[in-house]
Design a protein around this motif. Structure first.
Motif, mmCIF file in Angstrom:
data_model
loop_
_atom_site.group_PDB
_atom_site.id
_atom_site.type_symbol
_atom_site.label_atom_id
_atom_site.label_comp_id
_atom_site.label_asym_id
_atom_site.label_seq_id
_atom_site.Cartn_x
_atom_site.Cartn_y
_atom_site.Cartn_z
ATOM 1 N N TYR A 99 0.877 -1.160 0.000
ATOM 2 C CA TYR A 99 0.000 0.000 0.000
ATOM 3 C C TYR A 99 0.912 1.207 0.000
ATOM 4 O O TYR A 99 1.547 1.527 1.007
ATOM 5 N N LEU A 106 3.173 0.741 3.089
ATOM 6 C CA LEU A 106 2.742 -0.279 4.035
ATOM 7 C C LEU A 106 2.773 -1.646 3.351
ATOM 8 O O LEU A 106 2.468 -1.756 2.167
ATOM 9 N N LEU A 108 0.794 -4.949 3.495
ATOM 10 C CA LEU A 108 -0.452 -5.479 4.035
ATOM 11 C C LEU A 108 -0.495 -6.980 3.783
ATOM 12 O O LEU A 108 -0.078 -7.454 2.736
ATOM 13 N N GLY A 118 -0.968 -4.596 8.769
ATOM 14 C CA GLY A 118 -0.120 -3.711 7.981
ATOM 15 C C GLY A 118 1.124 -3.331 8.757
ATOM 16 O O GLY A 118 1.070 -3.055 9.955
ATOM 17 N N VAL A 186 -8.372 2.868 5.837
ATOM 18 C CA VAL A 186 -7.044 2.683 6.420
ATOM 19 C C VAL A 186 -6.855 3.649 7.593
ATOM 20 O O VAL A 186 -6.259 3.300 8.617
#
Lengths: 369, 604
Positions: A99, A106, A108, A118, A186
């Protein structure tokens, strides 16, 4: 000389046997190339059936290979040392995605325990490897909601089979085992939208961000296109409709979208069908020898792997352009680096990295707990 | 020189004036043929003249070969230089002057000219190829010609003047006999300096499978020097493993017809390079290029062919396991070639054909490069066939015919008293008699009685010359026929007729008779082999034998008569019966003999 059986631990023995089996049957469910801006493919993240999410350096793998020899023929594969190692999930980890935000990237992952976790990619690359894999705390930890039954009984937490990402909206989409897809925010860590409509659990999910839609594939043999705002199903795609082989092989095991997000490949059983989304029409159906388990678009070609040790490359009309022998006897994941290098992961915990020439750059066995 | 200049300008064929001109200038000692110094002198004149002509043509800015050409309304005359060359060539051909001169002039001319002009000159050379290639001229000028051509080739660019280079090579190929060894790599030395360089360090910035890159290009080292493979097993291991990687990569990416077609257009633009481009950036493109793939695969086939070919010594033969590996690799390579568009199958077929021919050359070289041109003499024979026919052998070849003619050539052979005579039995039986002498110690298996032809001849002689001895055959077999005089005394007694014994033994005759007959039949066997021809003379021979046989039987009966007188009367009836039996046996025996005799006669 007989062993002393007085302190025989039946349970420990049983466990050790099971453990051994688990290691042998360990499967890589997903590989993902790390977005590090390097034109050469270097870091690959591997999610496997023992819940481990680990990253490996390709260059160090290659340097450990005996020079001038490809190790595809030799059955002893290189046991690679990870550069980071996380015990991400209890039970299998099914999917990993990156991400990429403005602030930080991140990593995930989702798994059988119904969680989406994450980590900051930067943290992972900086921390030295320890094999416990628990030292880096996730900064994101989302758990699927349980369904309430009569008398307040809670259902088990449904597993997450796949995730998809919309960075602009800040959402994570999860394909869950309760035949629902969830859209998570998120920032807040809350469920924004629930997509209900499939009659069986979901296998796969892709985000069609240009139209703010997601497409899900399910065990019930349909793929559905959903509008993310309303959470309504826009279109139901039934690849098996009109085909005789409906039934056992009708599940949608994988879905792929091309870069323009107007072409869709979805597999049901031993067929891979190509759809044009604007026209919502099927263009071609590619019969394959084995069940297709993962597919993706490479420009106007399709890479597909399935329950046989081959990586296929099709053109849009379904003609086989090439098939490359790869190490895992059954491949569950194919991922493509922008440079054209492909990683195929699958049974046996094996990851086969195939260069754009079709030669094997390296093949390694991922590390287990 | 001025004379020559004038001569060039003269119209008409060179035959009419060339020799005159030479004679005018040189004033030679012999009328039609120049001697050493005069040749040298003439050559100097001609070379200077040529030089002048070239320089004046350059000054005039014309093409060398066209300089001095004048186009009349009726005919186009030649340029000065071709004219000069024609004259010299004529003189050389007729052997008025030294044959090497024309080659010398041609070499000078090419050296003086620019490449463009050389093409014209070469055109001239090609047009005169037949004359230049004549045995006399060729012998004088082949080295000069080779040097000229090689010089030209050296001056030409291999990439840009492909056509001209090809012309020169074609000319050389025609000019020299096919089995000319001078250009041959007799030892089969490999050009190991033809190294394919490739990058040793992975490049920065782009991503490639560098291991594969190295593996792929490392193959070229082996292609460049195949001998290293057959010598070191470790290298062979490395080579096969690399090759397998490359082949499986090729197999993983079959090329479509489209890619083949795309390449076809490229090829038509004649973009041909001699060396591979090994930049790592090109690797991806090259792997998608069918013609590139073909080059590599054909290299493999060539290498395999080399490895399979037997070397000078038996030690060079590859091991069994290596052979198997070669075989399997070769099959894969051929399959790949077949799959590679465009027209993979045809291509593979052609390549196989070429390699097959190549093999023949290898064998030829191995056998010591024997010349294999058929000399044109044979052709001449056919042309002169009307006058001089090669004798044809009546019976296929010389030897058979000679055998056939022998009889005609030696008419006296049959009447020669030295040859036409029967040897006396005394002489004839000597060897057997020696065998029978126990003191000589000759082993039984070497005795002459085992030679059935010898025995038969002997029996026939005995029948004619020594009837008594012949009759002993009944009792004693072949050894009995041998004249007693030949035998040593102790042996002799054994075969002397003993009437008393004989009468006793006669009783056993009945049983023995069968054995005798069997023996006789045995003896007839060899003669029956030559039976076929004998039918013609059969009748007379049989009659002849009858005549001889009758006394034999008489002799046979006469002895029993003697016995009868000596033996007691009681025996008579019995004796008589036995005599009959005896006679029967004899008759049977004689019958057997007759047959055999007939045959022998016929053959003799």
């Amino acid at each position: 000389m007989r062993g002393d059986a007085t302190s025989w631990d039946e349970n420990a023995y049983r466990e050790s046997i099971l453990k051994e089996r688990e290691i042998q049957t360990r499967t890589v469910f997903r590989t993902a190339w790390a977005p590090d801006g390097n034109p050469n493919p270097d870091t690959i993240v591997v999610a496997s059936s023992d819940g481990v999410v680990a990253s490996y350096s390709i260059s160090s793998c290659i340097s450990k290979l005996p020079l001038g020899f490809s190790n595809i023929k030799t059955q002893k594969f290189l046991a690679a040392e990870p550069i980071s190692f996380l015990q991400g999930h209890n039970g299998p980890a099914y999917d990993v995605k990156f991400y990429s935000d403005d602030e930080a990237t991140l990593l995930l992952s989702c798994g059988d325990d119904g969680r989406i976790r994450g980590w900051r990619w930067k943290d992972l690359t900086e921390v030295s490897v320890t094999l416990q894999g628990n030292d880096v705390e996730p900064i994101l930890d989302l758990v699927n909601p349980q369904h309430k039954g009569p008398w307040g009984a809670l259902s088990p937490i449904p597993e997450n089979n796949a995730i998809a990402i919309n960075t602009q909206e800040g959402s994570i989409f999860a394909a869950s085992g309760d035949s629902c897809a969830y859209c998570w925010d998120v920032e807040t860590g809350k469920v924004k939208v629930v997509f209900k409509g499939h009659s069986d659990y979901l296998h796969c999910i892709v985000a069609r961000n240009s139209a703010n839609q997601i497409i899900t594939g399910s065990e019930d043999g349909t793929a559905r296109i959903w509008d993310c705002k309303s959470g309504k199903c826009i279109q139901v795609i039934e690849p098996a409709k009109g085909l005789k082989s409906r039934g056992f092989f009708s599940r949608i095991s994988c879905i792929a979208l091309d870069a323009s997000e107007s072409w869709l490949a979805c597999s049901n059983g031993r067929n891979l069908s190509i759809w044009n989304l604007p026209a919502s029409e099927r263009i071609s159906t590619i019969p394959t020898r084995a069940t297709v388990q993962d597919a993706l678009f490479d420009n106007n070609q399709i890479l597909a792997v399935g329950a046989e040790p081959l990586l296929y490359r099709f053109d849009m009309n379904g003609a086989i352009l090439s098939h490359i022998q790869c190490a895992p006897p059954s491949a569950f994941s194919v991922s493509l680096h922008p440079s054209g290098v492909t990683a195929v992961g699958g049974y046996g915990g094996l990851v086969d990295v195939i260069s754009q020439f079709g030669s094997h750059m390296c093949t390694f066995r991922s590390k287990s707990v | 020189m001025e004379v020559f200049k004038r001569a060039i300008l003269q119209p008409g064929p060179p035959e009419t004036f060339a020799l005159q001109t030479v004679q005018e200038v040189i004033k030679p000692q012999k009328q039609t043929k120049l001697v050493q110094d005069e040749n040298q002198f003439l050559e100097n004149i001609l070379r200077t003249l040529l030089q002048e002509l070239v320089s004046s043509s350059v000054q005039s800015g014309e093409q060398i070969m066209e300089y001095g050409q004048s186009i009349d309304d009726r005919e186009t005359t030649q340029g000065h230089i071709p004219r000069l060359l024609d004259i010299v060539l004529y003189l050389c051909e007729k052997e008025h002057i030294e044959g090497g001169m024309i080659f010398q002039l041609l070499e000078d001319l090419t050296e003086m000219s620019t490449m463009r002009n050389c093409e014209d000159i070469f055109g001239y050379i090609e047009s005169k190829q037949d004359i230049l290639g004549k045995q006399e001229l060729f012998a004088r000028g082949k080295l000069v010609m080779l040097r000229t051509c090689n010089q030209l080739l050296r001056r030409l660019s291999k990439a840009n003047d492909v056509v001209f280079c090809g012309r020169i090579l074609m000319f050389l190929a025609h000019f020299f006999p096919l089995s000319e060894r001078s250009a041959l790599n007799i030892k089969g030395v490999f050009n190991t300096s033809n190294e394919t360089k490739y990058e040793k360090e992975p490049p920065h910035g782009i991503s490639i499978d560098f291991n594969f890159y190295k593996t792929f290009w490392s193959l070229q080292e082996y292609f460049c020097n195949p001998t290293s493979l057959s010598l070191a097993p470790a290298k062979w291991q490395k080579f096969t493993s690399s090759l397998l990687v490359v082949l499986s990569t090729f197999e993983a990416q079959p090329l479509s017809d489209e890619e083949g077609d795309a390449n076809n257009f490229e090829e038509e633009s004649a973009n041909f390079s001699i060396k591979y481009l090994t930049s790592s950036k090109l690797m991806g493109l090259e792997l998608k290029d069918p013609s590139f793939r073909r080059h590599v695969l054909v290299q493999c086939l060539i290498l395999f062919d080399y490895l399979k070919a037997p070397g000078k010594s038996d030690k060079d033969v590859p091991s069994e396991s290596m052979k198997e590996e070669i075989q399997s690799c070769e099959e894969r390579v051929k399959k790949l070639l077949e799959m590679t568009p465009p027209k993979g199958k045809e291509f593979l077929h052609k390549i196989e054909h070429i390699l097959e021919r190549e093999k023949n050359w290898v064998w030829w070289k191995r056998d010591g490069c024997l010349p294999y041109e058929k000399q044109p003499t044979e052709k001449k024979v056919v042309q002169d066939g009307a006058k001089k026919r090669r004798p044809r052998w009546r019976l296929g070849n010389k030897e058979l015919s000679q055998l056939w003619k022998w009889a005609d050539q030696n008419p006296n052979a049959l009447t020669d008293p030295q040859r036409v005579q029967t040897p006396s039995i005394m002489e004839y039986w000597k060897p057997l008699a020696e065998d029978m002498d126990a003191s000589a110690g000759i082993e039984a298996e070497y005795h002459h009685k085992n030679n059935r032809v010898y025995c038969w001849k002997g029996l026939r002689f005995a029948a004619r010359q020594d009837l008594e001895g012949f009759s002993r055959f009944t009792d004693h077999g072949i050894e009995g026929v041998v004249p007693l005089e030949l035998l040593p005394p102790d042996v002799r007694s054994k075969y002397q007729a003993k009437p008393n014994e004989r009468s006793k033994r006669a009783k056993k005759e009945e049983t023995k008779g069968a054995a005798h007959q069997a023996e006789d039949n045995q003896i007839t066997i060899p003669s029956s082999e030559i039976d076929g021809e004998g039918i013609r003379g059969g009748v007379s021979a049989a009659m002849e034998f009858d005549a001889t046989a009758i006394p034999g039987t008489q002799g046979g009966t006469s002895t029993p008569d003697d016995h009868q007188k000596q033996s007691s009367d009681t025996d008579v009836g019995q004796e008589a019966g036995q005599l009959e039996a005896d006679a029967e046996v004899d008759a049977a025996m004689i019958d057997g003999e007759t047959d055999a005799d007939v045959d022998l006669d016929a053959v003799g």
